[in-house]
Write an enzyme that holds these catalytic residues in place. Sequence first.
Site, PDB file in Angstrom:
ATOM      1  N   HIS A   1      -1.114  -1.096  -4.363  1.00 35.51           N
ATOM      2  CA  HIS A   1      -2.418  -0.826  -3.738  1.00 35.51           C
ATOM      3  C   HIS A   1      -2.570   0.669  -3.479  1.00 35.51           C
ATOM      4  CE1 HIS A   1      -5.880  -2.167  -1.242  1.00 35.51           C
ATOM      5  NE2 HIS A   1      -5.522  -1.201  -0.397  1.00 35.51           N
TER       6      HIS A   1
ATOM      7  N   GLY B   1      -3.082  -4.357   8.987  1.00 27.96           N
ATOM      8  CA  GLY B   1      -2.346  -5.051  10.040  1.00 27.96           C
ATOM      9  C   GLY B   1      -1.676  -6.341   9.587  1.00 27.96           C
TER      10      GLY B   1
ATOM     11  N   MET C   1     -11.477  -6.324   5.035  1.00 25.55           N
ATOM     12  CA  MET C   1     -10.748  -5.363   5.862  1.00 25.55           C
ATOM     13  C   MET C   1     -10.475  -5.997   7.224  1.00 25.55           C
ATOM     14  SD  MET C   1     -10.064  -2.600   4.163  1.00 25.55           S
ATOM     15  CE  MET C   1      -9.213  -1.922   5.579  1.00 25.55           C
TER      16      MET C   1
ATOM     17  N   HIS D   1      -8.326   0.918  -4.107  1.00 27.95           N
ATOM     18  CA  HIS D   1      -9.257   0.666  -2.995  1.00 27.95           C
ATOM     19  C   HIS D   1      -9.918   1.991  -2.650  1.00 27.95           C
ATOM     20  CE1 HIS D   1      -9.573  -0.483   1.581  1.00 27.95           C
ATOM     21  NE2 HIS D   1     -10.755  -0.387   1.001  1.00 27.95           N
TER      22      HIS D   1
ATOM     23  N   MET E   1      -9.186   7.970  -0.166  1.00 33.25           N
ATOM     24  CA  MET E   1     -10.077   8.302   0.960  1.00 33.25           C
ATOM     25  C   MET E   1     -10.667   9.693   0.774  1.00 33.25           C
ATOM     26  SD  MET E   1      -7.702   7.088   4.111  1.00 33.25           S
ATOM     27  CE  MET E   1      -6.822   5.524   4.104  1.00 33.25           C
TER      28      MET E   1
ATOM     29  N   ASP F   1      -6.640  -6.754   3.967  1.00 34.66           N
ATOM     30  CA  ASP F   1      -6.008  -5.437   4.084  1.00 34.66           C
ATOM     31  C   ASP F   1      -6.105  -4.926   5.516  1.00 34.66           C
ATOM     32  OD1 ASP F   1      -5.145  -2.851   3.676  1.00 34.66           O
ATOM     33  OD2 ASP F   1      -6.775  -2.269   2.335  1.00 34.66           O
TER      34      ASP F   1
ATOM     35  N   SER G   1       0.822  -1.206   0.000  1.00 32.89           N
ATOM     36  CA  SER G   1       0.000   0.000   0.000  1.00 32.89           C
ATOM     37  C   SER G   1       0.856   1.256   0.000  1.00 32.89           C
ATOM     38  CB  SER G   1      -0.902   0.017   1.234  1.00 32.89           C
ATOM     39  OG  SER G   1      -1.452   1.304   1.378  1.00 32.89           O
TER      40      SER G   1
ATOM     41  N   SER H   1       2.430  -0.501   6.524  1.00 28.57           N
ATOM     42  CA  SER H   1       3.495  -0.203   7.490  1.00 28.57           C
ATOM     43  C   SER H   1       4.506  -1.349   7.612  1.00 28.57           C
ATOM     44  CB  SER H   1       2.895   0.142   8.848  1.00 28.57           C
ATOM     45  OG  SER H   1       1.959  -0.821   9.219  1.00 28.57           O
TER      46      SER H   1
ATOM     47  N   ASP I   1      -4.858   3.543  -1.842  1.00 29.42           N
ATOM     48  CA  ASP I   1      -5.924   3.807  -0.866  1.00 29.42           C
ATOM     49  C   ASP I   1      -6.479   5.207  -1.065  1.00 29.42           C
ATOM     50  OD1 ASP I   1      -6.093   1.425   0.846  1.00 29.42           O
ATOM     51  OD2 ASP I   1      -3.995   1.847   1.267  1.00 29.42           O
TER      52      ASP I   1
ATOM     53  N   MET J   1     -12.170   4.193  -0.593  1.00 25.71           N
ATOM     54  CA  MET J   1     -12.865   4.358   0.685  1.00 25.71           C
ATOM     55  C   MET J   1     -13.596   5.687   0.625  1.00 25.71           C
ATOM     56  SD  MET J   1      -9.809   2.869   3.019  1.00 25.71           S
ATOM     57  CE  MET J   1      -8.650   3.059   1.673  1.00 25.71           C
TER      58      MET J   1
END
Length: 214
Positions: free
Chosen positions: A31, A175, A135, A64, A35, A173, A6, A196, A33, A66
């Site tokens: 990926h 953690g 998620m 993705h 938002m 997706d 990501s 991360s 993200d 959101m």
Amino acid sequence: MLTSPSLLSADFGRLNDDIDMLNDSDADYLHLDIMDGVFVPNISFGFPVLKYVAKRSKKPLDAHLMIVEPQKFVNEVKNLGCEYMTVHQEACVHLDRVVNSIKEAGMKAGVALNPATPVDTLRHCIGSIDMVLVMSVNPGFGGQKFIPYTIEKVRMLREMIDKAGAGTIIEVDGGVNLETGAALAQAGADMLVAGSFVFSAQCPQAQISALKHL
Ligand code: DX5
Ligand code: ZN
């Protein structure tokens, strides 16, 4: 295992360097993200930035969204050249129609489920969905703690897909690291997103390869 690092966790001050690093890695996808500060309590990047990301990336793009009313952006996502456009089930009143319009635009259709949304909501339309994104954190931020009950959702989804004889793949997706990734692989995940875990490491490319080999 397919991997989709990501970009959310990249250093936006040196985005080109991070994209080049991913281009030279074992990553299968990039990926993105997106938002809007409405569907999720955060804003990331929009199409003016992604235009340059898409130009630089040699990896296929996995978008993705959101955002509320994602159907309004099918053309923008298509114009970026994305392979997957994933919308949230919770953001689509007419999910079947949105999935069809993504496919009519020539992209693969993904549907994301928030942690609290049951997998059963996709039972009837699973055959027309190319990818379900489970998620495993509440969407909006990178670096959150993995929610363990989502492993069971992956298991249930795998069973639903296999029973229906559908070719749908399962992406997870939030953690994701080597430990949660191994459990997800065992539960039937096909593709792992990692932010991360990849970007906070000394050697991001080694992390990507390690996920790939799960
Ligand atoms: C969260 C995003 C994720 C995020 C994952 O809303 O959808 O893709 O970047 O970040 P990590 O891997 O750090 O949980
Ligand atoms: Zn994501």
